[in-house]
Design an enzyme around this catalytic site. Structure first.
Site, PDB file in Angstrom:
ATOM      1  N   ASN A  46       0.881  -1.175   0.000  1.00 33.19           N
ATOM      2  CA  ASN A  46       0.000   0.000   0.000  1.00 33.19           C
ATOM      3  C   ASN A  46       0.918   1.225   0.000  1.00 33.19           C
ATOM      4  O   ASN A  46       1.412   1.643   1.042  1.00 33.19           O
ATOM      5  CB  ASN A  46      -0.884  -0.044   1.254  1.00 33.19           C
ATOM      6  CG  ASN A  46      -1.863   1.110   1.303  1.00 33.19           C
ATOM      7  OD1 ASN A  46      -1.821   2.019   0.474  1.00 33.19           O
ATOM      8  ND2 ASN A  46      -2.744   1.078   2.280  1.00 33.19           N
ATOM      9  N   LYS A  94       3.274   0.794   3.146  1.00 32.08           N
ATOM     10  CA  LYS A  94       2.880  -0.217   4.131  1.00 32.08           C
ATOM     11  C   LYS A  94       2.882  -1.553   3.420  1.00 32.08           C
ATOM     12  O   LYS A  94       2.521  -1.622   2.244  1.00 32.08           O
ATOM     13  CB  LYS A  94       1.461   0.046   4.634  1.00 32.08           C
ATOM     14  CG  LYS A  94       1.336   1.213   5.573  1.00 32.08           C
ATOM     15  CD  LYS A  94      -0.090   1.267   6.143  1.00 32.08           C
ATOM     16  CE  LYS A  94      -0.488   2.705   6.345  1.00 32.08           C
ATOM     17  NZ  LYS A  94      -1.877   2.994   6.134  1.00 32.08           N
ATOM     18  N   ARG A 130      -2.490  -2.077  -3.467  1.00 32.51           N
ATOM     19  CA  ARG A 130      -3.724  -1.327  -3.228  1.00 32.51           C
ATOM     20  C   ARG A 130      -3.671  -0.052  -4.081  1.00 32.51           C
ATOM     21  O   ARG A 130      -2.715   0.726  -4.005  1.00 32.51           O
ATOM     22  CB  ARG A 130      -3.819  -0.935  -1.760  1.00 32.51           C
ATOM     23  CG  ARG A 130      -5.067  -0.136  -1.501  1.00 32.51           C
ATOM     24  CD  ARG A 130      -4.879   0.877  -0.433  1.00 32.51           C
ATOM     25  NE  ARG A 130      -6.099   1.646  -0.288  1.00 32.51           N
ATOM     26  CZ  ARG A 130      -6.189   2.765   0.396  1.00 32.51           C
ATOM     27  NH1 ARG A 130      -5.134   3.236   1.005  1.00 32.51           N
ATOM     28  NH2 ARG A 130      -7.308   3.405   0.475  1.00 32.51           N
ATOM     29  N   HIS A 147     -13.055   3.279  -0.710  1.00 35.33           N
ATOM     30  CA  HIS A 147     -13.095   2.198   0.298  1.00 35.33           C
ATOM     31  C   HIS A 147     -13.788   0.944  -0.243  1.00 35.33           C
ATOM     32  O   HIS A 147     -14.311   0.135   0.536  1.00 35.33           O
ATOM     33  CB  HIS A 147     -13.865   2.622   1.568  1.00 35.33           C
ATOM     34  CG  HIS A 147     -13.330   3.823   2.260  1.00 35.33           C
ATOM     35  ND1 HIS A 147     -14.142   4.853   2.676  1.00 35.33           N
ATOM     36  CD2 HIS A 147     -12.081   4.159   2.637  1.00 35.33           C
ATOM     37  CE1 HIS A 147     -13.422   5.783   3.275  1.00 35.33           C
ATOM     38  NE2 HIS A 147     -12.157   5.389   3.257  1.00 35.33           N
ATOM     39  N   HIS A 183     -18.470   2.258   6.431  1.00 36.02           N
ATOM     40  CA  HIS A 183     -17.028   2.301   6.706  1.00 36.02           C
ATOM     41  C   HIS A 183     -16.751   3.669   7.309  1.00 36.02           C
ATOM     42  O   HIS A 183     -16.748   4.679   6.606  1.00 36.02           O
ATOM     43  CB  HIS A 183     -16.240   2.101   5.396  1.00 36.02           C
ATOM     44  CG  HIS A 183     -14.752   2.206   5.568  1.00 36.02           C
ATOM     45  ND1 HIS A 183     -13.896   1.131   5.445  1.00 36.02           N
ATOM     46  CD2 HIS A 183     -13.965   3.269   5.874  1.00 36.02           C
ATOM     47  CE1 HIS A 183     -12.649   1.531   5.663  1.00 36.02           C
ATOM     48  NE2 HIS A 183     -12.667   2.830   5.916  1.00 36.02           N
ATOM     49  N   ARG A 197     -12.870  16.442   6.644  1.00 35.18           N
ATOM     50  CA  ARG A 197     -13.563  16.761   5.391  1.00 35.18           C
ATOM     51  C   ARG A 197     -15.013  17.106   5.687  1.00 35.18           C
ATOM     52  O   ARG A 197     -15.647  16.463   6.533  1.00 35.18           O
ATOM     53  CB  ARG A 197     -13.557  15.561   4.441  1.00 35.18           C
ATOM     54  CG  ARG A 197     -12.183  15.150   3.980  1.00 35.18           C
ATOM     55  CD  ARG A 197     -12.313  14.067   2.905  1.00 35.18           C
ATOM     56  NE  ARG A 197     -11.038  13.430   2.672  1.00 35.18           N
ATOM     57  CZ  ARG A 197     -10.831  12.117   2.697  1.00 35.18           C
ATOM     58  NH1 ARG A 197     -11.839  11.281   2.913  1.00 35.18           N
ATOM     59  NH2 ARG A 197      -9.636  11.637   2.493  1.00 35.18           N
ATOM     60  N   ASP A 243      -9.889  13.730  15.276  1.00 33.18           N
ATOM     61  CA  ASP A 243      -9.932  12.365  15.803  1.00 33.18           C
ATOM     62  C   ASP A 243     -11.144  12.235  16.723  1.00 33.18           C
ATOM     63  O   ASP A 243     -11.279  12.971  17.697  1.00 33.18           O
ATOM     64  CB  ASP A 243      -8.638  12.077  16.575  1.00 33.18           C
ATOM     65  CG  ASP A 243      -8.508  10.606  16.935  1.00 33.18           C
ATOM     66  OD1 ASP A 243      -9.436  10.054  17.565  1.00 33.18           O
ATOM     67  OD2 ASP A 243      -7.492  10.005  16.569  1.00 33.18           O
ATOM     68  N   GLU A 262     -15.888   0.340  14.223  1.00 36.16           N
ATOM     69  CA  GLU A 262     -15.571  -0.823  15.055  1.00 36.16           C
ATOM     70  C   GLU A 262     -15.413  -0.465  16.530  1.00 36.16           C
ATOM     71  O   GLU A 262     -15.572  -1.316  17.400  1.00 36.16           O
ATOM     72  CB  GLU A 262     -14.251  -1.468  14.575  1.00 36.16           C
ATOM     73  CG  GLU A 262     -14.360  -2.123  13.210  1.00 36.16           C
ATOM     74  CD  GLU A 262     -13.007  -2.498  12.628  1.00 36.16           C
ATOM     75  OE1 GLU A 262     -12.085  -2.835  13.394  1.00 36.16           O
ATOM     76  OE2 GLU A 262     -12.877  -2.461  11.388  1.00 36.16           O
ATOM     77  N   GLU A 267      -8.884  -5.151   4.340  1.00 33.96           N
ATOM     78  CA  GLU A 267      -8.647  -4.875   2.923  1.00 33.96           C
ATOM     79  C   GLU A 267      -7.441  -5.662   2.393  1.00 33.96           C
ATOM     80  O   GLU A 267      -7.443  -6.127   1.256  1.00 33.96           O
ATOM     81  CB  GLU A 267      -8.419  -3.366   2.726  1.00 33.96           C
ATOM     82  CG  GLU A 267      -9.688  -2.563   2.934  1.00 33.96           C
ATOM     83  CD  GLU A 267      -9.450  -1.159   3.463  1.00 33.96           C
ATOM     84  OE1 GLU A 267      -9.047  -1.033   4.639  1.00 33.96           O
ATOM     85  OE2 GLU A 267      -9.665  -0.198   2.722  1.00 33.96           O
TER      86      GLU A 267
HETATM   87  P1  ADP Z   1      -8.263   5.814   8.337  1.00 36.70           P
HETATM   88  O1  ADP Z   1      -9.488   6.288   7.604  1.00 36.70           O
HETATM   89  O2  ADP Z   1      -7.162   6.831   8.373  1.00 36.70           O
HETATM   90  O3  ADP Z   1      -7.817   4.420   7.970  1.00 36.70           O
HETATM   91  P2  ADP Z   1      -9.255   4.657  10.847  1.00 36.70           P
HETATM   92  O4  ADP Z   1     -10.131   3.638  10.201  1.00 36.70           O
HETATM   93  O5  ADP Z   1      -8.121   4.178  11.688  1.00 36.70           O
HETATM   94  O6  ADP Z   1      -8.718   5.762   9.859  1.00 36.70           O
HETATM   95  O7  ADP Z   1     -10.200   5.568  11.758  1.00 36.70           O
HETATM   96  C1  ADP Z   1      -9.762   6.690  12.452  1.00 36.70           C
HETATM   97  C2  ADP Z   1     -10.899   7.144  13.373  1.00 36.70           C
HETATM   98  O8  ADP Z   1     -11.304   6.040  14.162  1.00 36.70           O
HETATM   99  C3  ADP Z   1     -10.517   8.255  14.333  1.00 36.70           C
HETATM  100  O9  ADP Z   1     -11.570   9.202  14.388  1.00 36.70           O
HETATM  101  C4  ADP Z   1     -10.373   7.558  15.666  1.00 36.70           C
HETATM  102  O10 ADP Z   1     -10.848   8.358  16.697  1.00 36.70           O
HETATM  103  C5  ADP Z   1     -11.236   6.328  15.525  1.00 36.70           C
HETATM  104  N1  ADP Z   1     -10.576   5.194  16.188  1.00 36.70           N
HETATM  105  C6  ADP Z   1      -9.594   4.452  15.684  1.00 36.70           C
HETATM  106  N2  ADP Z   1      -9.212   3.490  16.554  1.00 36.70           N
HETATM  107  C7  ADP Z   1      -9.968   3.639  17.631  1.00 36.70           C
HETATM  108  C8  ADP Z   1     -10.056   2.967  18.909  1.00 36.70           C
HETATM  109  N3  ADP Z   1      -9.266   1.921  19.203  1.00 36.70           N
HETATM  110  N4  ADP Z   1     -10.959   3.421  19.773  1.00 36.70           N
HETATM  111  C9  ADP Z   1     -11.754   4.461  19.490  1.00 36.70           C
HETATM  112  N5  ADP Z   1     -11.724   5.123  18.288  1.00 36.70           N
HETATM  113  C10 ADP Z   1     -10.851   4.726  17.397  1.00 36.70           C
END
Ligand code: ADP
Length: 403
Positions: free
Chosen positions: A7, A14, A91, A181, A209, A242, A284, A335, A388
């Protein structure tokens, strides 16, 4: 088959080494700061050995060589010779309208990928560097490209992907909905279909997602009929930074009022809006939720916009599919954040959706995939961790085995 899944980002690479026969990840790692200075973190998941080093990576070719050296290392590597790596799967973020399924790399495929540069300049440039890095380091090893857009473009009807701007914009510049995605939506909808008994025909699933970037898809009979991201990943629900879908007239209005040129407006909408822009706390969600718990009103507003946005997509996709069997949550937020799942699905009982608050709160303690529906809920609600890389490895194995 030993498949290296790559990736490549603009300054990162990665990777995971899969043994697709045993269904295990043997090693994984990350090269960062390519073109700046360079750093690798490599993990042998069979022995637990970890290798971390700051090492010059002027480009992706050098980074790929460093990955291969790590995989070959007697101390922390996984293979004795390069011949043991039988295929590489890449990817690819954007396949435009050229690719609606995974393909083996050929000169013709690479030429078509070049044509996708316009649609995702930063990503496509990085992918091409990653591919060329692998070609230089492993010239005889077959390579496969797996596209994030393919699951969507393969099956979306034209009335879902053509925008109501003038038709010549579609003809001249390929302005249309591509989605993103797709590999994740494909994986989790596939896992959901397995949970429903394995037959895709007749199933109506909404896959959410929800990560830093978020997209929601309507998957009917195992095929995408609509998805929330569009021409670019900016469309859809509110995201980390975004804005998602807004009245298009807001764009020239803000540009005029704030004297923002077009070149910076994209950056504003991608980097300074969304959860970050509304909450003024963070992009975040973990930080936003901490602020919500501390009583921050703007953080609560950002959270409410997120939940409301997800709810509206689920409702509209249930209408588009003439029904709903399952809602699936995946990725970082999907998740890990019970408050978002609960908030999005609150008062959806008219659609037959009811979740069990206990199960929803305890997903992390329960085996995956997790059914969080309440007893008697007509619609099943699942939390399914996405994978993925596994899809990329298995597509690669399939195409290379057929050679
Ligand atoms: P990306 O789109 O960059 O792949 P992720 O799927 O890792 O991102 O998602 C990032 C978001 O998910 C952030 O808003 C973060 O707060 C939330 N998040 C990621 N891991 C956790 C966790 N273990 N507990 C709570 N929230 C999480």
């Amino acid at each position: 088959m030993n498949v290296l899944v790559v990736n490549a980002g603009s300054s990162s690479l990665k990777y995971q080494l899969f043994d697709t026969t045993a269904g295990v990840v043997r090693a994984k790692g990350l090269c960062e700061r390519i073109g700046i200075d360079g750093k690798i973190k490599h993990q042998n998941l069979e022995t637990g050995a970890v290798y971390e080093k700051e090492i010059a990576m002027p480009n992706h070719t050098v980074a790929t060589k460093i990955v291969i050296d790590a995989l070959l290392s007697a101390e922390y590597g996984s293979v004795k010779s390069m011949d043991e790596i039988e295929a590489v799967g890449h990817r690819i973020v954007h396949g435009g309208a050229y690719f609606s399924e995974s393909v083996l790399l050929t000169d013709e495929v690479l030429a078509k990928l070049e044509l996708c540069r316009d649609l995702a300049p930063l990503h496509t440039g990085a992918h091409i560097m990653g591919i060329q890095g692998c070609l230089a380091a492993m010239p005889k090893t077959p390579q496969v490209l797996v596209f994030d857009t393919a699951f969507h473009t393969a099956s979306m009807p034209d009335y879902a992907y053509v925008y109501p701007v003038s038709y010549d914009m579609y003809e001249k510049y390929a302005v249309r909905r591509y989605g993103a995605h797709g590999t994740s939506h494909r994986y989790v909808s596939g896992e959901c279909i397995k949970l429903l008994g394995g037959k895709a025909e007749g199933t109506k699933i909404v896959t959410c997602h929800l990560g830093n970037g978020s997209s929601i898809s309507a998957v009917k009979d195992g095929k995408v009929i609509d998805t929330s991201m569009g021409f670019t990943p900016l469309e859809g629900i509110i995201m980390g930074s975004r804005c998602g879908s807004i009245d298009p007239a807001i764009v020239p209005f803000i540009m005029e009022k704030e004297n923002i040129p077009a070149s910076e407006m994209g950056n504003f909408m991608n980097k300074q809006c969304g959860l970050l822009g509304v909450s003024e706390v963070s992009s975040d969600l973990r930080d936003v939720m901490a602020a919500v718990r501390a009583g921050n009103k703007q953080a609560k507003l950002a959270y409410d916009i997120l939940c409301y946005g997800i709810k509206k997509y689920i409702g509209s996709y249930a209408a588009a599919m003439n029904g709903l069997d399952c809602v699936v949550f995946t990725a970082g937020i999907g998740e890990n954040t019970p408050e978002v799942r609960a908030g999005a699905l609150e008062e959806m009982d008219y659609l037959g959706i009811r979740i069990d608050p206990e199960k929803n709160a305890n997903v992390k303690k329960l085996p995956a995939p997790c059914d969080i529906s309440a007893d008697g809920s007509r619609v099943r609600v699942y939390v399914i961790p996405t994978n993925e890389e596994l899809v990329i490895a298995s597509d690669t194995e399939k195409l290379v085995s057929a050679l």
